[in-house]
Each structure stands twice: as C-alpha cells, then as structure tokens.
Design a protein around this motif. Structure first.
Motif, PDB file in Angstrom:
ATOM      1  N   ARG A 373      -5.812  11.917   3.741  1.00 17.11           N
ATOM      2  CA  ARG A 373      -5.819  10.495   3.418  1.00 17.11           C
ATOM      3  C   ARG A 373      -4.401   9.968   3.571  1.00 17.11           C
ATOM      4  O   ARG A 373      -3.467  10.524   3.019  1.00 17.11           O
ATOM      5  N   TRP A 374      -4.275   8.887   4.348  1.00 17.00           N
ATOM      6  CA  TRP A 374      -2.954   8.349   4.636  1.00 17.00           C
ATOM      7  C   TRP A 374      -2.911   6.864   4.304  1.00 17.00           C
ATOM      8  O   TRP A 374      -3.913   6.150   4.379  1.00 17.00           O
ATOM      9  N   GLY A 375      -1.727   6.423   3.955  1.00 16.95           N
ATOM     10  CA  GLY A 375      -1.411   5.010   3.910  1.00 16.95           C
ATOM     11  C   GLY A 375      -0.276   4.775   4.894  1.00 16.95           C
ATOM     12  O   GLY A 375       0.690   5.544   4.924  1.00 16.95           O
ATOM     13  N   CYS A 376      -0.395   3.759   5.742  1.00 20.26           N
ATOM     14  CA  CYS A 376       0.638   3.522   6.742  1.00 20.26           C
ATOM     15  C   CYS A 376       1.102   2.073   6.684  1.00 20.26           C
ATOM     16  O   CYS A 376       0.307   1.154   6.460  1.00 20.26           O
ATOM     17  N   ILE A 377       2.416   1.910   6.852  1.00 19.80           N
ATOM     18  CA  ILE A 377       3.046   0.595   6.883  1.00 19.80           C
ATOM     19  C   ILE A 377       3.815   0.514   8.193  1.00 19.80           C
ATOM     20  O   ILE A 377       4.748   1.292   8.423  1.00 19.80           O
ATOM     21  N   THR A 378       3.413  -0.412   9.069  1.00 21.25           N
ATOM     22  CA  THR A 378       4.127  -0.608  10.318  1.00 21.25           C
ATOM     23  C   THR A 378       5.214  -1.650  10.112  1.00 21.25           C
ATOM     24  O   THR A 378       5.033  -2.638   9.380  1.00 21.25           O
ATOM     25  N   VAL A 379       6.355  -1.401  10.747  1.00 18.76           N
ATOM     26  CA  VAL A 379       7.526  -2.263  10.585  1.00 18.76           C
ATOM     27  C   VAL A 379       7.988  -2.677  11.980  1.00 18.76           C
ATOM     28  O   VAL A 379       8.230  -1.819  12.837  1.00 18.76           O
ATOM     29  N   GLU A 470      -6.654   5.201  14.889  1.00 20.94           N
ATOM     30  CA  GLU A 470      -7.421   4.060  14.381  1.00 20.94           C
ATOM     31  C   GLU A 470      -6.720   3.417  13.194  1.00 20.94           C
ATOM     32  O   GLU A 470      -6.680   2.179  13.069  1.00 20.94           O
ATOM     33  N   GLY A 471      -6.148   4.245  12.322  1.00 17.74           N
ATOM     34  CA  GLY A 471      -5.419   3.692  11.189  1.00 17.74           C
ATOM     35  C   GLY A 471      -4.189   2.917  11.631  1.00 17.74           C
ATOM     36  O   GLY A 471      -3.883   1.844  11.074  1.00 17.74           O
TER      37      GLY A 471
END
Length: 577
Positions: A373-379, A470-471
């Motif tokens: 399970r991941w949480g991703c924040i693109t910057v 996909e995430g």
C-alpha cells in the motif's frame, strides 16, 4: 633296478613289516633277477616308511643271502627304524617347504635374507637377495662386494652399523639407496641383528633386505604434496581454515589473520561467531546444519576485523568425515571491495546522480516486488525552465538539489523521494493511507516558504490491485488539476523583456503585505507575457518589514511594472524566482 623287480615294491603296499624267509620258495619272487643272480637274495624283511599325510615314500629293509626268520624283537626294531626314517624325511620335507614358502614370500614382498659369520665375514644370501641385486644365484659375494652396491654415504652408514653390532651387539634398521648390478636405482630397507651361541658368544649377523622403492616414492610424493599444501596454506591470499561441527576454529592461514588484524592465537580455539556481526550470528546455526546435512555449502560470510571494519568473504566449505573426528574445511575470498563496488553500482543505478534521489529504475524494482500500500505525492516545479534560461543551468542544478533536500526533510524513515525527470519529483510514502498523505501535504504546505522555488502538488493513494504506474497516473491527474486552479492568479516582474512569474493556488498563501495589496485586484492573467515590457492587469508590490507599507501596490491594464526581482528585499526575492 626297475621298481617292479624290487622287493620293496611289495613292502610299501602293506601297513606292517613284510618278511620273506626264503625267496626261492616264495612264488612272488620266482624268477626275480635278485633271487636268481650270483649274489641271490634269499631273505628279505621290509617296513614301509609312512609320512604324516599317509603317503609312503619307500621301505626300510634288511637283506640276507641265507634264509632265516625275524624274532619279535627284531620285527619291532625294524618298525622303529622305519618310523625314525619317516620322521627324518618329514622334517626335511617340511624344511624344504618352508624354504620354498619363504622364497616365494620374499619374492612377492621383495624381501631377501642374509647372514654373515663373524669369524670369517663369510656371507650367505637367499635367492631373493640375489634377485634384488640383479645377480644370478651363484658364488657368494664378499662383504666388500656387498657394500659396494651402496653409494658412498649409504655405504658408510651401513659399515658403521655393522661395526657397532660387532662391538656392542646393537641391531639396525636403515633405509638406504642401492644401485644394482644392472644399474637400477633402488631404495632398500636393511635390517640386521646379532645371534649368540648358548654360551653367550656372538657368532653371526642375520638380517633382511627389502625393496621399498615404491613406498619411498609414495612417501616422497606425499611429502612433496604436504609441502605444497603447506605453502598454499601459508601464502594463499584468501581465507583457508578448518573448524569443528560447532564452528570452533582449528586452523587459520596467516593471510586471513592479517586481513582480520588478529594474531593467530586470538583466532584459534574461538568460534567464528565471535568475529561475526550480531545480526549474522543467528544464521550460523543454519549454516552448520546445511553443511553437516549436505556435505558442502557456499555463500557470503561477514566477519568483523579487529579495527571494527566489516569484511565480506565468499566461501565454499566442505565436510571431511573420513577422519576420526569430522571437521569442515573452509576456503573463502575477501570480496569486500567488489561487494562495496557492486553495492555502489546498484545504488548508482537506482539513484539520480544530481540530486541523490531515487530514479525511475527504483520504481521498476518496486513494481517487480510484492504488492504494497502506497501513498504518492507528485511535485512539479513552477517555471523551472525560466530559471535555467535566466540564470543558467548551474543555478538550475542548485535549485534541483535544494528542492530534493527540502522534500527529503518531509518524508518518514521508510519513505522515498524519487526524481521522475527534469523538474518532476515523487514522494513515495510506504503503507500510507489518505490521512497520512494529507498530513504530509499539510507539512509541506506549512513549510512552502522555505522551498527554493514554487511548486505544485498532486496526491493519490493505492494498494492491492492497483499498479504503481496507475497510482502515479492518478497523482499526475491531481497535480494537473491543482495547476489548472493555480493559474487563476499570477504575479509578474518584467526584467529585460522576460517576465518572472510566481503562481500560487490561492491568494491566501501570499505574504500578508502582497495579499493586502492584491485584494482589490479584479483582473488576473493566466499566463505571463514573454518578451514584452507591457503586461495586462499585473501587480508588483513589496514592503519593508519595519513599515509593512507597499512601495508599489497597484497597476491598471496596459501599465508597465517598473519593479524587478533584484529590487525586492531578500526575504521576498524567492517570490520572484
């Protein structure tokens, strides 16, 4: 005389004494040449000579030219004489058989016998002794001739041994080189001792000589092999050791001791676990079980040197259970430098060289691994291209490095910061749900003023059934949506025909002074106008921290902003980057 004409041919057929009182009156001997001749035999008495195995070799007989008869005493005496003759012949046959057996045994074993009378130095050799010297059985050699078969040094040793035996009765057992009569070079074992008479006087030397050339060659080969192995053990640059089934070191080569920095005495008798990192000791029992079960084992072994440095060894160990006490023979190579280089190459392959962040290859490794399970924040950095165009790529690299440092300060220990390429970064949060991602975004927003450049964020969470790609795509969509919202507000500073712009998602994130002077603005540009000193509906304002009064607070459409980032106070210049 033919056997069938002899009287004894009848005697050996019986078990007792055969007596013929008068041969002329016995039909068995009528016409026999012994009975009709000039010296005709009239009386015959014979007893068979019978050996231990029952065979009859002949008969002991008594003859006379006058007929007469034996008395009982004479018959018993003839029987006794026949038995004595049988015993003597039996002893002689046994002696011959023993001599033949010894000769055959000596020939097979390469052992010959000899003796020498002390009175006259007369030698006697067995047949095998002649064969050992490549001589035909014949005249016996003298002592000087026998000693001449040995090279000078060996001859001197044997002569001294014989002299000591004469003097004090001591024997000898020597291995000496010998050159035969045909020039063959042998190694022989020469053994001798003194024999004494009943009165205690020495009267002869007896001994044996054995061909031990094969054994000597084997022994020499073993000694050479042992010497080579010892040299290999001593001078091999790798680790060579033996340890028991508990892992206690029995032997270690000097090169390994030098590599670890320990004296030999501090290694021998200690278990290998004493020199292993704490986290590796638990697996040592599994190694011992594998090697005892399968007979061999290969892998990597971590050992800690005396100076605290950790060394990595690649080993292949085998179990030797043919000895009385089984032991493990170990051989390993120090691959610390190679291991560190490989680890460095792996790190380089998954890290960005400029920022030190992970790269897309790292994401490919995660994608190939187990689902998480991941949480991703693109910057995405705002107007980074203008930084490169205005201040040069060196300044752009500094901004990227500073941004990477800023982002790494806002992730947890198990999280990762990835540079996706150009001015795009990704913050990958391990086992993070939506609330954890929201908290991370809140922390970043709170410290946004400390960032080296403006940026836009997009976030997503995903778990089982959703791929990493996909995430990331969902996080990108969120970023593009945030960017679209942020372009409703723009603040510009024209400088030499190039507008430097700050985009913000909401006016509330402007500094208080700028936010106050922009609150009355009703028209905003969505994209700066490049290469123009004129701008539509822009605002350029700043103030000093002491007065908090803006120097330039308003503009109208079509006006030209005369302020540039260089004229702003230091604390606000980041807004013009």
């Amino acid at each position: 005389m033919p056997r069938d004409e002899a009287f004894c041919s009848y005697a050996i057929l019986g078990d007792d004494v055969l007596e013929v009182p008068d041969a002329q009156r016995d039909d068995r001997f009528a016409g026999n040449p012994l009975e009709t001749g000039h010296e005709a035999i009239r009386f015959y008495a014979g007893a068979p000579i019978t050996l231990n195995d029952g065979s009859r070799l002949g008969a002991l007989c008594a003859l006379d030219r006058q007929p007469h008869s034996l008395s009982p005493a004479q018959r018993e005496l003839l029987r006794a004489l026949a038995r004595a003759a049988a015993e003597a012949l039996q002893l002689r046959l046994d002696s011959i058989e023993r001599e033949q057996l010894l000769d055959r045994t000596g020939e097979l074993a390469g052992v010959g016998g000899w003796s020498m009378d002390l009175a006259d130095n007369r030698l006697r050799w067995s047949a095998q002794t002649f064969r050992l010297h490549d001589l035909p059985a014949g005249p016996l050699p003298s002592l000087e001739t026998a000693l001449a078969f040995y090279p000078p040094e060996a001859r001197e040793r044997l002569a001294q041994a014989i002299e000591r035996a004469r003097r004090d009765g001591s024997g000898w057992d020597l291995e000496l080189p010998l050159v035969t009569a045909t020039g063959r070079e042998l190694w022989v074992r020469a053994v001798g001792r003194v024999e004494y008479l009943d009165n205690g006087e020495p009267y002869r030397l007896v001994g044996a000589i054995q061909d031990v050339s094969i054994r000597h060659r084997v022994t020499a080969a073993l000694e050479t092999s042992e010497r080579r192995f010892r040299q290999l053990f001593q001078y091999n640059l790798g680790l060579i050791c033996t340890h028991d089934h508990e892992g206690v070191l029995l032997s270690v080569n000097p090169a390994a001791a030098r590599a670890l920095g320990y004296p030999m005495g501090e290694l021998l008798g200690h278990p290998l676990t004493d020199f292993m990192p704490d986290e590796r000791r638990a697996g040592f029992r599994d190694y011992l079980l594998r090697i005892i079960t399968h007979g061999s084992d290969s892998g990597l072994l971590d050992l800690v040197a005396k100076d605290g440095r950790q060394r990595v060894w690649q080993y292949h160990n085998v179990l030797d259970d043919e000895a009385d006490e089984p032991y493990i023979l170990g051989h390993a190579q120090d691959i610390t430098e190679r291991f560190e280089m490989e680890r460095q190459l792996r790190d380089w392959s998954v890290h960005d060289a400029l920022t030190g962040c992970y790269n897309r290859r790292y994401l490919a490794q995660l994608e190939a691994g187990p689902a998480r399970r991941w949480g991703c924040i693109t910057v995405d950095l705002d107007h980074f291209k203008q930084v490169n165009d205005t201040y040069g790529h060196q300044r752009g690299d500094e901004v990227l490095q500073a941004m990477a440092h800023f982002l790494r300060g806002h992730v947890r220990a198990g999280d990762a910061v990835v540079r996706l390429g150009g001015d795009e970064f990704l913050m990958l949060l391990h086992e993070a749900d939506a609330s954890a991602v929201a908290d991370a975004i809140a922390r970043i927003d709170r410290d946004r003023a400390a960032a080296p450049i403006g940026f836009t964020l997009g976030a997503a969470t995903f778990g089982d059934g959703v791929s990493l790609d996909e995430g990331l795509a969902e996080a990108d969509r969120q970023l593009y949506a945030a960017r679209a919202r942020s372009r409703r507000l723009s603040v510009g500073f024209p400088r030499r025909g190039v507008r430097a712009t700050m985009r913000i998602p909401r006016p509330q994130r402007l500094p208080p002074v700028i936010r106050a002077c922009t609150s009355s603005m009703t028209t905003w540009t969505t994209r700066p106008t490049i290469r123009s000193r004129r701008a539509r509906g822009n605002c350029c304002c700043w103030s000093t921290p002491a007065t908090r009064t803006p120097r330039f607070a308003t503009s109208r459409p079509g006006a030209t902003c005369r302020r540039t980032p260089a004229t702003l106070p230091t604390r606000w210049r980041r807004w013009a980057r």
